[in-house]
Motif scaffolding. Structure first.
Motif, PDB file in Angstrom:
ATOM      1  N   ARG A  53       0.833  -1.215   0.000  1.00 58.18           N
ATOM      2  CA  ARG A  53       0.000   0.000   0.000  1.00 58.18           C
ATOM      3  C   ARG A  53       0.862   1.257   0.000  1.00 58.18           C
ATOM      4  O   ARG A  53       0.620   2.194  -0.766  1.00 58.18           O
ATOM      5  CB  ARG A  53      -0.938  -0.073   1.210  1.00 58.18           C
ATOM      6  CG  ARG A  53      -1.694   1.167   1.611  1.00 58.18           C
ATOM      7  CD  ARG A  53      -2.712   1.667   0.613  1.00 58.18           C
ATOM      8  NE  ARG A  53      -3.585   0.698   0.010  1.00 58.18           N
ATOM      9  CZ  ARG A  53      -4.822   0.432   0.387  1.00 58.18           C
ATOM     10  NH1 ARG A  53      -5.339   1.019   1.432  1.00 58.18           N
ATOM     11  NH2 ARG A  53      -5.546  -0.432  -0.274  1.00 58.18           N
ATOM     12  N   VAL A 349      -0.875  -8.721  -0.717  1.00 58.25           N
ATOM     13  CA  VAL A 349      -2.031  -7.911  -1.128  1.00 58.25           C
ATOM     14  C   VAL A 349      -2.275  -8.065  -2.633  1.00 58.25           C
ATOM     15  O   VAL A 349      -3.416  -8.162  -3.089  1.00 58.25           O
ATOM     16  CB  VAL A 349      -1.847  -6.436  -0.719  1.00 58.25           C
ATOM     17  CG1 VAL A 349      -3.016  -5.595  -1.196  1.00 58.25           C
ATOM     18  CG2 VAL A 349      -1.689  -6.326   0.801  1.00 58.25           C
ATOM     19  N   SER A 353      -5.765  -9.532  -3.869  1.00 52.65           N
ATOM     20  CA  SER A 353      -6.560  -8.646  -4.722  1.00 52.65           C
ATOM     21  C   SER A 353      -6.877  -9.333  -6.055  1.00 52.65           C
ATOM     22  O   SER A 353      -8.000  -9.273  -6.557  1.00 52.65           O
ATOM     23  CB  SER A 353      -5.790  -7.346  -4.954  1.00 52.65           C
ATOM     24  OG  SER A 353      -6.446  -6.554  -5.895  1.00 52.65           O
ATOM     25  N   ALA A 356      -9.516 -11.855  -5.478  1.00 52.96           N
ATOM     26  CA  ALA A 356     -10.844 -11.245  -5.408  1.00 52.96           C
ATOM     27  C   ALA A 356     -11.376 -10.994  -6.820  1.00 52.96           C
ATOM     28  O   ALA A 356     -12.516 -11.323  -7.141  1.00 52.96           O
ATOM     29  CB  ALA A 356     -10.774  -9.943  -4.615  1.00 52.96           C
ATOM     30  N   GLY A 363     -16.508 -13.436   1.689  1.00 50.73           N
ATOM     31  CA  GLY A 363     -17.039 -14.127   2.862  1.00 50.73           C
ATOM     32  C   GLY A 363     -16.063 -15.177   3.361  1.00 50.73           C
ATOM     33  O   GLY A 363     -14.845 -15.034   3.251  1.00 50.73           O
ATOM     34  N   LEU A 366     -13.374 -16.548   0.954  1.00 49.88           N
ATOM     35  CA  LEU A 366     -12.209 -15.668   0.800  1.00 49.88           C
ATOM     36  C   LEU A 366     -11.231 -15.873   1.963  1.00 49.88           C
ATOM     37  O   LEU A 366     -10.027 -16.033   1.755  1.00 49.88           O
ATOM     38  CB  LEU A 366     -12.663 -14.205   0.772  1.00 49.88           C
ATOM     39  CG  LEU A 366     -11.555 -13.154   0.949  1.00 49.88           C
ATOM     40  CD1 LEU A 366     -10.685 -13.061  -0.286  1.00 49.88           C
ATOM     41  CD2 LEU A 366     -12.145 -11.790   1.292  1.00 49.88           C
TER      42      LEU A 366
ATOM     43  N   VAL B  55     -15.884  -9.278   3.719  1.00 47.55           N
ATOM     44  CA  VAL B  55     -14.713  -9.701   4.483  1.00 47.55           C
ATOM     45  C   VAL B  55     -15.139  -9.793   5.944  1.00 47.55           C
ATOM     46  O   VAL B  55     -14.989  -8.837   6.693  1.00 47.55           O
ATOM     47  CB  VAL B  55     -13.541  -8.703   4.316  1.00 47.55           C
ATOM     48  CG1 VAL B  55     -12.263  -9.304   4.905  1.00 47.55           C
ATOM     49  CG2 VAL B  55     -13.320  -8.341   2.861  1.00 47.55           C
ATOM     50  N   ALA B 154     -12.391  -5.914  -4.676  1.00 46.86           N
ATOM     51  CA  ALA B 154     -10.927  -5.775  -4.734  1.00 46.86           C
ATOM     52  C   ALA B 154     -10.457  -4.706  -3.753  1.00 46.86           C
ATOM     53  O   ALA B 154      -9.475  -4.894  -3.023  1.00 46.86           O
ATOM     54  CB  ALA B 154     -10.475  -5.440  -6.150  1.00 46.86           C
ATOM     55  N   VAL B 157     -10.787  -5.976  -0.147  1.00 45.20           N
ATOM     56  CA  VAL B 157      -9.742  -6.968   0.147  1.00 45.20           C
ATOM     57  C   VAL B 157      -8.385  -6.287   0.324  1.00 45.20           C
ATOM     58  O   VAL B 157      -7.626  -6.605   1.245  1.00 45.20           O
ATOM     59  CB  VAL B 157      -9.695  -8.030  -0.976  1.00 45.20           C
ATOM     60  CG1 VAL B 157      -8.416  -8.845  -0.914  1.00 45.20           C
ATOM     61  CG2 VAL B 157     -10.916  -8.942  -0.879  1.00 45.20           C
ATOM     62  N   GLU B 158      -8.067  -5.327  -0.549  1.00 45.17           N
ATOM     63  CA  GLU B 158      -6.785  -4.619  -0.433  1.00 45.17           C
ATOM     64  C   GLU B 158      -6.707  -3.838   0.879  1.00 45.17           C
ATOM     65  O   GLU B 158      -5.688  -3.848   1.564  1.00 45.17           O
ATOM     66  CB  GLU B 158      -6.589  -3.676  -1.623  1.00 45.17           C
ATOM     67  CG  GLU B 158      -6.271  -4.419  -2.909  1.00 45.17           C
ATOM     68  CD  GLU B 158      -6.399  -3.547  -4.158  1.00 45.17           C
ATOM     69  OE1 GLU B 158      -6.370  -2.306  -4.035  1.00 45.17           O
ATOM     70  OE2 GLU B 158      -6.546  -4.119  -5.257  1.00 45.17           O
ATOM     71  N   ASN B 159      -7.795  -3.164   1.233  1.00 42.41           N
ATOM     72  CA  ASN B 159      -7.790  -2.413   2.501  1.00 42.41           C
ATOM     73  C   ASN B 159      -7.610  -3.361   3.684  1.00 42.41           C
ATOM     74  O   ASN B 159      -6.858  -3.077   4.616  1.00 42.41           O
ATOM     75  CB  ASN B 159      -9.102  -1.640   2.672  1.00 42.41           C
ATOM     76  CG  ASN B 159      -9.168  -0.415   1.780  1.00 42.41           C
ATOM     77  OD1 ASN B 159      -8.241  -0.147   1.036  1.00 42.41           O
ATOM     78  ND2 ASN B 159     -10.268   0.312   1.842  1.00 42.41           N
ATOM     79  N   TYR B 160      -8.296  -4.477   3.644  1.00 38.98           N
ATOM     80  CA  TYR B 160      -8.263  -5.396   4.772  1.00 38.98           C
ATOM     81  C   TYR B 160      -6.871  -6.011   4.926  1.00 38.98           C
ATOM     82  O   TYR B 160      -6.266  -5.961   5.998  1.00 38.98           O
ATOM     83  CB  TYR B 160      -9.312  -6.491   4.570  1.00 38.98           C
ATOM     84  CG  TYR B 160      -9.413  -7.435   5.754  1.00 38.98           C
ATOM     85  CD1 TYR B 160     -10.061  -7.042   6.925  1.00 38.98           C
ATOM     86  CD2 TYR B 160      -8.875  -8.712   5.702  1.00 38.98           C
ATOM     87  CE1 TYR B 160     -10.158  -7.906   8.013  1.00 38.98           C
ATOM     88  CE2 TYR B 160      -8.964  -9.578   6.776  1.00 38.98           C
ATOM     89  CZ  TYR B 160      -9.613  -9.177   7.936  1.00 38.98           C
ATOM     90  OH  TYR B 160      -9.700 -10.026   9.006  1.00 38.98           O
ATOM     91  N   TYR B 161      -6.352  -6.593   3.855  1.00 39.14           N
ATOM     92  CA  TYR B 161      -5.090  -7.335   3.980  1.00 39.14           C
ATOM     93  C   TYR B 161      -3.852  -6.434   3.992  1.00 39.14           C
ATOM     94  O   TYR B 161      -2.741  -6.925   4.154  1.00 39.14           O
ATOM     95  CB  TYR B 161      -5.001  -8.424   2.908  1.00 39.14           C
ATOM     96  CG  TYR B 161      -5.923  -9.584   3.251  1.00 39.14           C
ATOM     97  CD1 TYR B 161      -5.633 -10.433   4.324  1.00 39.14           C
ATOM     98  CD2 TYR B 161      -7.102  -9.802   2.543  1.00 39.14           C
ATOM     99  CE1 TYR B 161      -6.488 -11.464   4.670  1.00 39.14           C
ATOM    100  CE2 TYR B 161      -7.968 -10.839   2.879  1.00 39.14           C
ATOM    101  CZ  TYR B 161      -7.650 -11.668   3.941  1.00 39.14           C
ATOM    102  OH  TYR B 161      -8.508 -12.685   4.300  1.00 39.14           O
ATOM    103  N   SER B 162      -4.038  -5.129   3.843  1.00 38.53           N
ATOM    104  CA  SER B 162      -2.921  -4.207   4.072  1.00 38.53           C
ATOM    105  C   SER B 162      -2.732  -3.959   5.559  1.00 38.53           C
ATOM    106  O   SER B 162      -1.750  -3.350   5.973  1.00 38.53           O
ATOM    107  CB  SER B 162      -3.189  -2.858   3.383  1.00 38.53           C
ATOM    108  OG  SER B 162      -3.229  -3.022   1.988  1.00 38.53           O
ATOM    109  N   GLN B 167      -2.818  -9.321   8.459  1.00 44.17           N
ATOM    110  CA  GLN B 167      -1.595 -10.029   8.072  1.00 44.17           C
ATOM    111  C   GLN B 167      -1.223 -11.067   9.140  1.00 44.17           C
ATOM    112  O   GLN B 167      -0.738 -12.146   8.819  1.00 44.17           O
ATOM    113  CB  GLN B 167      -0.477  -9.013   7.795  1.00 44.17           C
ATOM    114  CG  GLN B 167      -0.859  -8.120   6.605  1.00 44.17           C
ATOM    115  CD  GLN B 167       0.179  -7.085   6.222  1.00 44.17           C
ATOM    116  OE1 GLN B 167       1.102  -6.786   6.970  1.00 44.17           O
ATOM    117  NE2 GLN B 167       0.012  -6.526   5.032  1.00 44.17           N
TER     118      GLN B 167
END
Lengths: 515, 200
Positions: A53, A349, A353, A356, A363, A366, B55, B154, B157-162, B167
């Motif tokens: 990020r 990520v 991503s 996804a 859910g 995932l 999520v 997407a 998921v990116e926000n969550y797993y960042s 992690q």
């Protein structure tokens, strides 16, 4: 008030694989050169985090509009910004093209041949490999015999690479450690200094913090500065101003919200296969052929992922450790050209991503798939792509924050690309089955934008000649992936750099002739 | 498969993580709660309800919940892009507003209630239908439901797993790379990776 800078011999627009080598070459010849780069000049040690990020600052995130059946992703795919361009986040995979890649039309009757021979490129390949310190096997198992081996021995092989070796061995497919532009041991180059060996960080696609990966900011850019070039970051070029004789006399750009002008004798446009044609179209120049923005190609790049019993930790090691080019011209092919196979590690990520998008999992499904991340490994292909009438770039009616029209990019794979992808899908499944994979899934994608200002011998069908010089504007050259007449069956970076040096040499020769 | 808690948080206290990496991850870990500045309060609550299904964070302490929706709101407030969008989609902010309206419209059409008032199973039915281009409602005539769902998922998921806590959940310790990695082959773990070995 607008600042106007004193005249220089050349302005180079963009500092990626197309701009940086050329900048160094022109500076070495004693020319007064200035590079204009839209992005920042980073200090990787202080500025780069091991965090995807935080690193999205390396991507060209001005919005592009993606149309067509196989709409292309930009941002973290296919773009870059900052001194070094997209080499800041390339995986440093640097295979050479093979000679027949340049003769697709001769071999298959479709597509386009290159106006130069492989021999024109080979010496430049060697020069770039030695300068960057490419790590790889010698001898290399595919392609013509070489005068010289790679600069350094291959990098160590990570889990994904071991699995590809295992699967391919079972099927009788030859593999080899790949050529990667990351140092397997420390390396010294005059004009650059010492760069340390790779620490197996595996975050190449989010920027190298140690300088082992040969991005342009730690290789050709310091060399260019050593020879006297000026690199001006955070300068976004908007106009190429022509004088009465039709030559470009000034480059106009925005820095800190202010317009500046750089007077010049020559311009080298190296902004990549989206921004290069976009700038020409915005200025309405260089397009008497009508080919600017046309012939847009993108490599077939299907990825196949699987879960294994073994602990893999896909964030470690050079991501593309193992290669096979046995699929360069498969005997049972029903498509044009060929592809290479590559083992791939992946950052979390990025992987999730893609999962996804590609599998649509959410859910608890995932969460379950995500929990297998440490046991995931992939393989992918990188294959040729034909130019089609229906794949092109245009300017849209929608403007960006700078008030400039956003580019719209149309892309749909043709029959040949679909057949190649189906061929690869089947083969990669066999390899991953043999390696012991479970829960295999594929992520369809195309990578590397190529060919929107192609080179050729005919001014009616090409934008630049074989030397990269515009047919319309005598002091405008293009040096980036936009000039490729065909996509090649390998990653483009090494060829872009090699062609950049060739373009610089051709230019310098022509200058000496007229001097 | 579950992984021990606290792995990433304790690594962040050590020299195994570089300063810029620590700064990025601590920033996320310690981000103060924020009020939405792009979405209305109602839109934001709906977006949170949707993200909770996409999520799920069941079993997570309320104080440790990862605020996926805030990340989306912040990005849209700053008018930032990920570099591209599907040509058949409106600009991101407009797409989100339309899509959220669409979720409610579909919920009303099928269950006579707003999305937030549905049971989790009913919410999942609506989401499944949107993803499969089968959801009712005129919103989905003007907004391509599959593309909207893909972009939303997407980004969620990116926000969550960042986030460092997510992690930890997947046993990821790749941020602890300051000394580099020497053991990179199959089943070849550094000491700092072994604590996240679920089979150990």
């Amino acid at each position: 008030m607008t600042t106007t800078h004193d005249i220089v011999d050349a302005v180079v627009i963009g500092t990626g694989a197309g701009g940086a080598p050329l900048l160094a070459r022109l500076a070495r010849a004693g020319l007064r050169v200035v590079a204009l780069e839209a992005g920042r000049h980073w200090n990787p040690k202080l500025d780069f985090a091991t965090d995807e990020r935080a690193q999205d600052k390396l991507f060209w995130n001005d919005e592009r509009l993606s149309a067509g059946q196989d709409a292309l992703a930009f941002g973290n795919n296919n773009s870059g910004t900052g001194v070094g361009g997209s080499t800041l986040h390339y995986t440093a995979y640097t295979p050479r093209a093979q000679p027949d890649d340049l003769r697709i039309r001769t071999e298959f009757g479709v597509g386009e041949d290159w106006p130069i021979d492989f021999a024109d490129l080979a010496s430049y390949y060697e020069e770039v490999e030695q300068f960057l310190g490419v790590s790889g096997p010698s001898p290399y198992p595919w392609g013509p015999t070489r005068n010289r081996g790679y600069a350094l021995g291959p990098l160590p092989v990570n889990g994904a690479g071991q699995l590809m070796e295992r699967g391919c061995r079972t099927l009788g497919i030859r593999t080899s450690p790949a050529a990667n532009a990351a140092l397997s041991v420390g390396y010294y180059q005059e004009g650059v200094g010492h760069r340390p060996g790779c620490t197996n960080r595996g975050f190449c696609q989010a920027g190298c913090t140690v300088g082992a990966k040969a991005s342009m900011d730690v290789t050709y850019i310091p060399l260019a500065i050593h020879y006297g070039a000026e690199v001006r970051p955070e300068c976004f070029v908007t106009q190429l101003v022509r004088n009465a004789s039709g030559r470009i006399s000034e480059v106009v750009y925005i820095r800190n919200g202010q317009e500046e002008r750089q007077r010049c004798h020559n311009v080298f446009l190296c902004a990549g296969a989206i921004e290069t044609p976009r700038l020409l179209l915005l200025n309405g120049i260089g397009n008497s052929s009508g080919q600017v923005g046309r012939n847009l190609m993108a490599h077939t790049a299907l990825q196949l992922w699987g879960e294994f019993d073994e602990d893999i930790r896909p964030y470690k090691g050079i991501p593309g450790a193992i290669i096979s080019e046995d699929t360069h011209r498969p005997t049972n092919a029903d498509f044009v050209g060929g592809y290479l196979l590559q083992s791939i590690g992946v950052m979390p990520v990025t992987y999730l991503s893609q999962m996804a998008r590609g599998r649509g999992l959410w859910g608890s499904a995932l969460k379950q798939a995500a929990s297998a991340y440490n046991h995931v490994a992939g393989i992918n292909i990188l294959g040729d792509c034909l130019p089609y009438e229906h794949n092109y770039l245009e300017l849209s009616d929608e403007t960006d924050s700078r008030g400039l029209p956003k580019p719209r990019i149309f892309f749909s794979n043709g029959e040949s690309e679909e057949r190649m992808t189906a061929h690869a899908d089947q083969l990669m499944r066999q390899i991953w089955d043999a390696a012991g994979a479970r829960n295999v899934w594929t992520f369809p994608r195309n990578a590397h934008i190529i060919g929107t200002c192609r080179m050729g011998n005919d001014p009616d069908t090409a934008v630049v000649n074989a030397d990269g010089r515009s047919f319309d504007i005598p002091n405008l050259y293009i040096s980036d992936n936009s000039t490729f007449p065909s996509a090649l069956s390998v990653n483009p970076a090494l060829t872009i750099m090699s062609l950049a040096l060739r373009t610089a040499d051709k230019f310098l020769t022509s200058q000496r002739r007229t001097a | 498969m579950s992984h021990p808690a606290n792995t990433v948080r304790s690594l962040l206290q050590t020299d195994l993580v570089t300063a810029p990496t620590r700064e990025a991850l601590n920033g996320r870990l310690n981000a103060p709660p924020r009020r939405p500045t792009f979405f209305s309060a109602d839109e934001f609550a709906l977006l949170q309800a949707v993200c909770d299904r996409l999520v799920p964070q069941e079993g997570r302490e309320p104080s440790q919940r990862i605020d996926i929706a805030s990340g989306i709101d912040l990005r849209l407030s700053e008018n930032k892009s990920n570099g591209w969008r599907y040509d058949d989609m409106p600009p991101d902010g407009e797409a989100y507003r339309l899509g959220l309206r669409g979720f409610d419209e579909s919920a009303q059409a099928w269950f006579g209630q707003s999305f937030r008032d549905l049971s989790p199973e009913q919410q999942d039915e609506v989401l499944t239908a949107v993803q499969a281009l089968e959801a009712p409602g005129s919103t989905w005539d003007i907004l391509p439901a599959d593309h909207f769902f893909e972009e939303l998922l997407a980004e969620a998921v990116e926000n969550y797993y960042s986030h460092p806590l997510a992690q930890e959940e997947i046993g990821y310790v790749g941020m602890a790379d300051a000394p580099g990695w020497q053991r990179i082959g199959l089943n070849n773990l550094e000491d700092r990776e072994k604590q996240t070995d679920a089979s150990a």
